[in-house]
Design an enzyme around this catalytic site. Structure first.
Site, PDB file in Angstrom:
ATOM      1  N   ASN A  49       0.825  -1.221   0.000  1.00 18.99           N
ATOM      2  CA  ASN A  49       0.000   0.000   0.000  1.00 18.99           C
ATOM      3  C   ASN A  49       0.857   1.268   0.000  1.00 18.99           C
ATOM      4  OD1 ASN A  49      -2.412  -1.576   0.264  1.00 18.99           O
ATOM      5  ND2 ASN A  49      -1.884  -1.859   2.424  1.00 18.99           N
ATOM      6  N   HIS A 135     -14.017  -1.443   7.047  1.00 19.85           N
ATOM      7  CA  HIS A 135     -12.815  -2.140   7.536  1.00 19.85           C
ATOM      8  C   HIS A 135     -13.000  -2.684   8.965  1.00 19.85           C
ATOM      9  CE1 HIS A 135      -8.547  -2.494   8.849  1.00 19.85           C
ATOM     10  NE2 HIS A 135      -8.383  -2.833   7.580  1.00 19.85           N
ATOM     11  N   GLU A 179     -15.877   3.711   4.345  1.00 22.87           N
ATOM     12  CA  GLU A 179     -14.529   3.978   3.837  1.00 22.87           C
ATOM     13  C   GLU A 179     -14.663   4.948   2.663  1.00 22.87           C
ATOM     14  OE1 GLU A 179     -12.038   0.481   3.172  1.00 22.87           O
ATOM     15  OE2 GLU A 179     -13.107  -0.564   4.756  1.00 22.87           O
ATOM     16  N   SER A 183     -11.037  -0.832   0.782  1.00 20.93           N
ATOM     17  CA  SER A 183      -9.688  -1.401   0.754  1.00 20.93           C
ATOM     18  C   SER A 183      -9.591  -2.693  -0.034  1.00 20.93           C
ATOM     19  CB  SER A 183      -9.186  -1.631   2.178  1.00 20.93           C
ATOM     20  OG  SER A 183     -10.031  -2.528   2.857  1.00 20.93           O
ATOM     21  N   ASP A 208     -13.253   6.658   6.569  1.00 19.77           N
ATOM     22  CA  ASP A 208     -11.922   6.077   6.726  1.00 19.77           C
ATOM     23  C   ASP A 208     -11.257   6.219   5.363  1.00 19.77           C
ATOM     24  OD1 ASP A 208      -9.739   4.344   6.647  1.00 19.77           O
ATOM     25  OD2 ASP A 208     -10.650   2.932   8.046  1.00 19.77           O
ATOM     26  N   HIS A 211      -7.089   4.668   2.051  1.00 23.20           N
ATOM     27  CA  HIS A 211      -6.584   4.447   0.688  1.00 23.20           C
ATOM     28  C   HIS A 211      -6.843   5.633  -0.243  1.00 23.20           C
ATOM     29  CE1 HIS A 211      -5.658   0.267   1.668  1.00 23.20           C
ATOM     30  NE2 HIS A 211      -6.731   0.349   2.441  1.00 23.20           N
ATOM     31  N   LYS A 244       0.074   4.036   4.482  1.00 18.71           N
ATOM     32  CA  LYS A 244      -0.118   3.607   3.095  1.00 18.71           C
ATOM     33  C   LYS A 244       0.593   4.607   2.163  1.00 18.71           C
ATOM     34  CE  LYS A 244      -4.053   1.046   4.723  1.00 18.71           C
ATOM     35  NZ  LYS A 244      -3.319  -0.147   5.132  1.00 18.71           N
TER      36      LYS A 244
END
Ligand SMILES: Cc1ncc(COP(=O)(O)O)c(C=O)c1O
Length: 388
Positions: A49, A135, A179, A183, A208, A211, A244
């Protein structure tokens, strides 16, 4: 005498083996340019990541090295005692600026951020409405809060609205969780719709963005991505990780100054844990500076992911993550082992990380991946018949 602990774990491991779900820790060395070494063999990693390869960036390493020499390794205490190295504040200012929030608070990891923020803000008389594919650490924080948890179908605002309409009136406060970039699927949450719903139902929207930061919205994350497309997304609680695209370690929440002041007093995973090492924060500070100033770099992971999806005729990648769902655990494990023999590291992702029947190869693309390697990988996917 039978040792009941040993007997219990042996029985459970046997079951895990029978389901092809055994996990193990494999020593892996990581080098520049997404190269890894496992079992004495080099491979190109398509499952890290470290999207911008900042973990090995010379300026990031140098910034960290200088601080390591001057201040040593650990921070020595909780941030509330003597562990609040000034680098925390520098990183927090950068994060707040990048994410367009008033303030920010750094945690030991993204996992710790979710485990601290959610139970600090919401309790047993309250409601959490969350995307079903959120997540594990959002689930962890939600469960720890003791609030009523209601799931909505993945990325389905109309299902979310139905859940809110049914439950919101029975609870004092409501937190909505999703998210920004999912992910394991690489798709984006419909933040404009969720943000509207949060306003309609007096709920607090928390994303979240593990990413998204460094990759979407010219590096500023998913909220900037949507607002750059003319949406009016308002997310008062933007959580994320420094592990990440930032290439280091740590987590954070961006919010108003009052919310941050409150979290300093109530988030147990800030109060009762040691602060991040100063050298890590110095590296993070430099990495964030690079993200802030180099928009071209931030756009590369998605461009590389798009090249791969176009070569295979898959739907356009929306982020740096491309899932190739194979369904069966054994098939995913075999494909991963075959790819490793060919010089590509792509770990098989199996339940419970993803829902049953959706074991997959989860590919992540980073700035330093070479186009010829992406072409070679796509050809392998074709010859191995991994895509329909
Ligand atoms: C969506 C998401 N949230 C949170 C985390 C946890 O972040 P950290 O690795 O900093 O604990 C991860 C991955 O590790 C993640 O993918």
């Amino acid at each position: 005498m039978v040792n009941s602990l040993e007997a219990m774990v042996a029985g459970k491991l046997k079951k895990i083996d029978a389901q092809n779900l055994r996990r193990g820790l494999k020593p892996t060395e990581r080098f520049d340019h997404a190269v890894v070494c496992r079992g004495g063999k080099k491979a190109i990693s398509f499952c890290c990541n470290d999207y911008l390869n900042l973990s090995t960036h010379p300026a990031v390493k140098e910034a960290s090295k200088v601080v390591l020499e001057n201040f040593g390794l650990g921070s020595g205490a909780s941030r509330l005692v003597t562990g609040n190295t000034p680098f925390n504040g520098r990183v927090e200012q950068r994060l707040a600026r990048l994410k367009g929030s008033e303030s920010a608070l750094v945690f030991g990891s993204g996992y710790l951020a979710n485990m601290g923020v959610i139970p600090a803000l919401i309790g047993p008389n309250d409601l959490i409405v969350m995307d079903e594919l959120s997540h594990a650490c959002m689930y962890g924080g939600a469960q720890l809060s003791g609030a009523k948890i209601v799931l909505f179908k993945h990325n389905d605002p109309s299902d979310c609205q139905s859940r809110l309409a049914e439950h919101r009136k029975n609870y004092e406060r409501c937190l909505m969780l999703t998210e920004g970039v999912f992910s394991m699927d690489g798709d984006l949450a419909p933040l404009a719709d969720l943000s509207d719903l949060a306003k309609e139902f007096d709920a607090w929207l928390m994303t979240d963005d593990a990413h998204g930061l460094g990759v979407l919205g010219d590096g500023r994350g998913t909220v900037a991505h949507w607002n750059g497309k003319g949406c009016n997304v308002d997310v008062p609680l933007q959580m994320g990780t420094l592990s990440k695209a930032v290439g280091a370690y740590g987590g954070y929440i961006c919010a108003s100054q009052k919310v941050i002041d409150f979290l300093v007093n109530r988030a147990r995973t800030v109060i009762f844990t040691t602060g991040l090492p100063p050298a890590v924060l110095a590296g993070v500070d430099k990495a964030l500076e690079i993200i802030e100033t180099d928009k071209k770099l931030a756009n590369q992971p998605v461009e590389k992911a798009k090249l791969f999806t176009s070569l295979l005729g898959l739907p356009d990648a929306q982020s740096s993550i491309v899932p190739v769902v194979l369904g069966d655990e054994e098939r995913a494990l075999k494909a991963s082992a075959q790819l490793e023999k060919e010089g590509f590291l792509i770990t098989a992702i199996r339940p419970p990380t993803v829902p049953a029947g959706t074991a997959r190869l989860r590919l992540t693309f980073c700035a330093e991946h070479k186009e010829e390697d992406i072409h070679r990988l796509a050809s392998l996917f074709k010859t191995m018949e991994l895509v329909a």
